[in-house]
Write an enzyme that holds these catalytic residues in place. Structure first.
Site, short mmCIF file in Angstrom:
data_model
loop_
_atom_site.label_atom_id
_atom_site.label_comp_id
_atom_site.label_asym_id
_atom_site.label_seq_id
_atom_site.Cartn_x
_atom_site.Cartn_y
_atom_site.Cartn_z
N ASP A 139 0.89 -1.37 0.20
CA ASP A 139 -0.06 0.11 0.03
C ASP A 139 0.75 1.18 -0.13
OD1 ASP A 139 -2.53 1.57 0.48
OD2 ASP A 139 -1.62 1.91 2.42
N GLU B 71 -2.17 -5.38 -3.76
CA GLU B 71 -1.09 -4.59 -2.71
C GLU B 71 -0.13 -5.49 -2.33
OE1 GLU B 71 -3.79 -0.75 -1.16
OE2 GLU B 71 -3.72 -2.68 -0.02
#
Length: 246
Positions: free
Chosen positions: A64, A136
């Protein structure tokens, strides 16, 4: 109970899938354990407690941050005059769940995810939140395995071309973007005009044009003057080559 032969067959099938995947994306992991971990859901780990599996949640956390950094850098360089607010808005549209799901689906990430039986039976393989997390986690794994340069190279194939094509233009303020472009390149003066106003009061339609140094470079239609001008500016950006025409 499945016998050992079947378990071995399933294991080697999974390995083969991941090898095929690496060939498809043109990336070979030095540490394949990181790749497997990126696609390992917590439900799978819970059902295989006797084996040293680790789920992808920590990689997702890292990915992320890496994704935000790489996308931020790309936008910062691509739009040198765009305001901080508009850059933030555009980045948010690129790294939001629906966008990440689109990227994951284009690469068939769902087929590789290791799931527990319960999660599999309830459709977890196609669950948006799960796919976004896996994307992610993959970015996090790639970063740990090969560094930021490899992540950027991967995004250059998967994400950045979509930005260039205007896939996230719905969050853009086209008038501001056109103004920034003209100011940056010192091209002259923009002028917006409402050419036409038609329809009843409750359902009006406006036709607008935008001119650069007296030459019309875009026209647009909208339910308000502002909307019509935004569409005209979008067409102006297309004509000036900011992104491909629709």
């Amino acid at each position: 109970m499945p016998n050992k032969t079947n378990l071995k067959k399933n294991f080697f099938k999974k390995i083969e899938k991941f090898r095929d995947f690496q060939a498809k994306i043109g990336i070979t992991f030095t540490n394949e354990k990181l790749l497997f971990q990126a696609f390992t859901h917590s439900s799978y780990v819970n059902e295989h407690r006797k084996k040293p599996y680790e789920d992808n949640e920590r990689l997702e956390y890292l990915g992320d941050a890496v994704l935000e950094l790489t996308v931020s850098e790309y936008l910062y360089k691509k739009y040198p005059t765009m305001s901080e607010g508009n850059l933030t808005k555009l980045r948010a549209a690129i790294v939001c769940e629906p966008s990440l799901v689109t990227f994951a689906n284009e690469l068939s990430f769902g087929e590789l995810v290791l799931l527990g039986k319960g999660e599999e039976m309830t459709g977890g393989r196609g669950r948006p939140a799960l796919l976004a997390d896996v994307f992610e986690a993959f970015i996090g794994a790639l970063y740990l395995d090969q560094g930021l340069e490899s992540v950027t190279s991967f995004l250059n194939k998967v994400v950045f071309p979509k930005i260039d094509e205007g896939a996230f233009s719905h969050v853009m303020d086209f008038k501001s973007r056109l103004q920034e472009l003209i100011q940056r390149d010192g091209k002259g003066v923009l002028d917006y005009k409402i050419l036409e106003e038609k329809g009843p009061a409750h359902n009006k339609e406006f036709v607008a044009t935008v001119s650069l140094n007296g030459e019309v470079i875009g026209s647009g239609v909208g339910r308000s003057k502002k909307e019509a001008e935004q569409h005209a500016a979008e067409q102006g950006l297309q004509k000036l080559g900011e992104f491909p025409q629709k």
